[in-house]
Motif scaffolding. Sequence first.
Motif, PDB file in Angstrom:
ATOM      1  N   ALA A   1       0.849  -1.201   0.000  1.00 39.21           N
ATOM      2  CA  ALA A   1       0.000   0.000   0.000  1.00 39.21           C
ATOM      3  C   ALA A   1       0.882   1.247   0.000  1.00 39.21           C
ATOM      4  O   ALA A   1       0.796   2.108   0.877  1.00 39.21           O
ATOM      5  CB  ALA A   1      -0.936  -0.011   1.203  1.00 39.21           C
ATOM      6  N   CYS A   2       1.732   1.352  -1.005  1.00 38.08           N
ATOM      7  CA  CYS A   2       2.739   2.419  -1.075  1.00 38.08           C
ATOM      8  C   CYS A   2       2.079   3.795  -1.134  1.00 38.08           C
ATOM      9  O   CYS A   2       0.932   3.944  -1.554  1.00 38.08           O
ATOM     10  CB  CYS A   2       3.670   2.198  -2.260  1.00 38.08           C
ATOM     11  SG  CYS A   2       2.834   2.064  -3.852  1.00 38.08           S
ATOM     12  N   VAL A   3       2.835   4.808  -0.727  1.00 35.32           N
ATOM     13  CA  VAL A   3       2.286   6.143  -0.523  1.00 35.32           C
ATOM     14  C   VAL A   3       3.090   7.179  -1.312  1.00 35.32           C
ATOM     15  O   VAL A   3       4.311   7.054  -1.478  1.00 35.32           O
ATOM     16  CB  VAL A   3       2.268   6.480   0.986  1.00 35.32           C
ATOM     17  CG1 VAL A   3       3.680   6.513   1.574  1.00 35.32           C
ATOM     18  CG2 VAL A   3       1.536   7.787   1.267  1.00 35.32           C
ATOM     19  N   ASP A   4       2.390   8.196  -1.789  1.00 37.71           N
ATOM     20  CA  ASP A   4       3.015   9.325  -2.476  1.00 37.71           C
ATOM     21  C   ASP A   4       3.824  10.127  -1.449  1.00 37.71           C
ATOM     22  O   ASP A   4       3.276  10.544  -0.419  1.00 37.71           O
ATOM     23  CB  ASP A   4       1.911  10.191  -3.078  1.00 37.71           C
ATOM     24  CG  ASP A   4       2.413  11.415  -3.829  1.00 37.71           C
ATOM     25  OD1 ASP A   4       3.618  11.755  -3.729  1.00 37.71           O
ATOM     26  OD2 ASP A   4       1.589  12.052  -4.510  1.00 37.71           O
ATOM     27  N   PRO A   5       5.126  10.371  -1.699  1.00 36.33           N
ATOM     28  CA  PRO A   5       5.905  11.185  -0.760  1.00 36.33           C
ATOM     29  C   PRO A   5       5.289  12.554  -0.493  1.00 36.33           C
ATOM     30  O   PRO A   5       5.417  13.093   0.610  1.00 36.33           O
ATOM     31  CB  PRO A   5       7.262  11.314  -1.456  1.00 36.33           C
ATOM     32  CG  PRO A   5       7.354  10.124  -2.339  1.00 36.33           C
ATOM     33  CD  PRO A   5       5.952   9.865  -2.807  1.00 36.33           C
TER      34      PRO A   5
ATOM     35  N   THR B   1      -0.528   5.436   4.166  1.00 38.00           N
ATOM     36  CA  THR B   1      -0.497   4.550   3.004  1.00 38.00           C
ATOM     37  C   THR B   1      -1.154   5.255   1.827  1.00 38.00           C
ATOM     38  O   THR B   1      -1.796   6.302   1.961  1.00 38.00           O
ATOM     39  CB  THR B   1      -1.258   3.233   3.261  1.00 38.00           C
ATOM     40  OG1 THR B   1      -2.670   3.494   3.228  1.00 38.00           O
ATOM     41  CG2 THR B   1      -0.875   2.610   4.591  1.00 38.00           C
ATOM     42  N   GLY B   2      -0.996   4.627   0.655  1.00 33.76           N
ATOM     43  CA  GLY B   2      -1.757   5.049  -0.496  1.00 33.76           C
ATOM     44  C   GLY B   2      -3.177   4.515  -0.403  1.00 33.76           C
ATOM     45  O   GLY B   2      -3.560   3.876   0.589  1.00 33.76           O
ATOM     46  N   PRO B   3      -3.996   4.735  -1.442  1.00 34.47           N
ATOM     47  CA  PRO B   3      -5.395   4.333  -1.397  1.00 34.47           C
ATOM     48  C   PRO B   3      -5.639   2.873  -1.762  1.00 34.47           C
ATOM     49  O   PRO B   3      -6.781   2.410  -1.694  1.00 34.47           O
ATOM     50  CB  PRO B   3      -6.042   5.250  -2.443  1.00 34.47           C
ATOM     51  CG  PRO B   3      -4.957   5.475  -3.449  1.00 34.47           C
ATOM     52  CD  PRO B   3      -3.689   5.531  -2.656  1.00 34.47           C
TER      53      PRO B   3
ATOM     54  N   VAL C   1      -4.524  -0.917   3.985  1.00 41.45           N
ATOM     55  CA  VAL C   1      -4.737   0.470   3.570  1.00 41.45           C
ATOM     56  C   VAL C   1      -5.322   1.257   4.741  1.00 41.45           C
ATOM     57  O   VAL C   1      -6.266   0.806   5.392  1.00 41.45           O
ATOM     58  CB  VAL C   1      -5.676   0.533   2.352  1.00 41.45           C
ATOM     59  CG1 VAL C   1      -6.074   1.974   2.039  1.00 41.45           C
ATOM     60  CG2 VAL C   1      -5.018  -0.110   1.139  1.00 41.45           C
ATOM     61  N   GLU C   2      -4.745   2.423   4.991  1.00 40.67           N
ATOM     62  CA  GLU C   2      -5.226   3.316   6.055  1.00 40.67           C
ATOM     63  C   GLU C   2      -5.836   4.574   5.429  1.00 40.67           C
ATOM     64  O   GLU C   2      -5.492   4.949   4.307  1.00 40.67           O
ATOM     65  CB  GLU C   2      -4.076   3.709   6.983  1.00 40.67           C
ATOM     66  CG  GLU C   2      -3.321   2.543   7.590  1.00 40.67           C
ATOM     67  CD  GLU C   2      -4.121   1.782   8.632  1.00 40.67           C
ATOM     68  OE1 GLU C   2      -5.163   2.307   9.087  1.00 40.67           O
ATOM     69  OE2 GLU C   2      -3.704   0.665   8.989  1.00 40.67           O
ATOM     70  N   THR C   3      -6.694   5.240   6.182  1.00 34.19           N
ATOM     71  CA  THR C   3      -7.330   6.476   5.693  1.00 34.19           C
ATOM     72  C   THR C   3      -6.695   7.730   6.272  1.00 34.19           C
ATOM     73  O   THR C   3      -7.271   8.816   6.203  1.00 34.19           O
ATOM     74  CB  THR C   3      -8.828   6.466   6.043  1.00 34.19           C
ATOM     75  OG1 THR C   3      -8.978   6.444   7.483  1.00 34.19           O
ATOM     76  CG2 THR C   3      -9.538   5.271   5.434  1.00 34.19           C
TER      77      THR C   3
ATOM     78  N   ALA D   1      -5.821   9.926  -0.348  1.00 37.53           N
ATOM     79  CA  ALA D   1      -4.428   9.672  -0.717  1.00 37.53           C
ATOM     80  C   ALA D   1      -4.308   9.539  -2.234  1.00 37.53           C
ATOM     81  O   ALA D   1      -5.232   9.120  -2.924  1.00 37.53           O
ATOM     82  CB  ALA D   1      -3.940   8.397  -0.028  1.00 37.53           C
ATOM     83  N   THR D   2      -3.150   9.900  -2.747  1.00 34.53           N
ATOM     84  CA  THR D   2      -2.900   9.903  -4.188  1.00 34.53           C
ATOM     85  C   THR D   2      -2.705   8.490  -4.723  1.00 34.53           C
ATOM     86  O   THR D   2      -1.879   7.746  -4.210  1.00 34.53           O
ATOM     87  CB  THR D   2      -1.638  10.730  -4.490  1.00 34.53           C
ATOM     88  OG1 THR D   2      -1.791  12.035  -3.923  1.00 34.53           O
ATOM     89  CG2 THR D   2      -1.379  10.840  -5.979  1.00 34.53           C
ATOM     90  N   PRO D   3      -3.434   8.107  -5.786  1.00 35.50           N
ATOM     91  CA  PRO D   3      -3.213   6.785  -6.395  1.00 35.50           C
ATOM     92  C   PRO D   3      -1.864   6.737  -7.121  1.00 35.50           C
ATOM     93  O   PRO D   3      -1.336   7.766  -7.554  1.00 35.50           O
ATOM     94  CB  PRO D   3      -4.372   6.653  -7.398  1.00 35.50           C
ATOM     95  CG  PRO D   3      -5.340   7.724  -7.035  1.00 35.50           C
ATOM     96  CD  PRO D   3      -4.548   8.822  -6.406  1.00 35.50           C
TER      97      PRO D   3
END
Length: 281
Positions: free
Chosen positions: A161-165, A189-191, A252-254, A264-266
């Motif tokens: 569930a990678c995330v946009d920096p 996390t990401g979405p 995935v977290e909100t 969060a950014t896809p």
Amino acid sequence: MILVTGATGTIGREVVRRLPSDLPVRIMAREPARVTGASGTADIVRGDYADPASLERALSGVRAVFLVTTRVGEDDGPIIRTARSAGVRHVVKLSAAAVEDPGATDLITRWQRVNEELLCGSGMEWTLLRPRSFMSNTLSWAASIREEGVVRALWGTSANACVDPGDVAEVAVRALTEHGHAGRAHTLTGPEAITAVEQTARLSEVLGRRIRFEELSPEQARSGLGRRYPEPVVEALLESARRQREGAKAQVETTVLDVTGRPATPFGTWAQGQRGAFAGA
């Protein structure tokens, strides 16, 4: 005054770009000339965690710190103790989501846990940012995509569930400038949980051409990582990849939505913004 450390790194440079220009900001870097995107009013100073005098100068008059430690094994103790002595009230620390996982016992996670404990026991207010892997890690594929039209990675169907920096940086800025974040740990996390195979497909869409995925064996992955990192770090990264294969990084977290008010950014949206890096423009 807000002090930003790690300003030449993935998250720190995004924090610098997002801090309001009317806030007094000081930026500490080992190489100040590498700092980009700072407001013209920012105070950029040289500093190193191993140089007590530089820490004292950087922390003088500071009320809040964005703390980034990038050298695996580096102790946050010196900067935490100096910050407390300087009267700093709040420290926002960049950590990692793996610290919450009792099954994560690799070197990097153990190091992050120790530094979290140092901060939480310091007597200062604290906020922990625990992101999942950064979407920007896929920029390591850019050369092979440009030159061969191929992505090579380990265990291509394991999800993260990678995330946009940029999302991590936005939460950091909120924590530094708003009330209500002290004593909280934000897991970011990401979405969606996305695999390397799926990321390759999204990159194909962004670039308008077919990108192939080739799975690396553990031995090939170890060899490639060994050209970039010392052996203990390589083993920690491989252990982390094994945990991902077992599903440990798919939750995935909100939190990005909860803190910023927007989702969060896809990955596809992030990749579109980085199209030039992958296309070679």
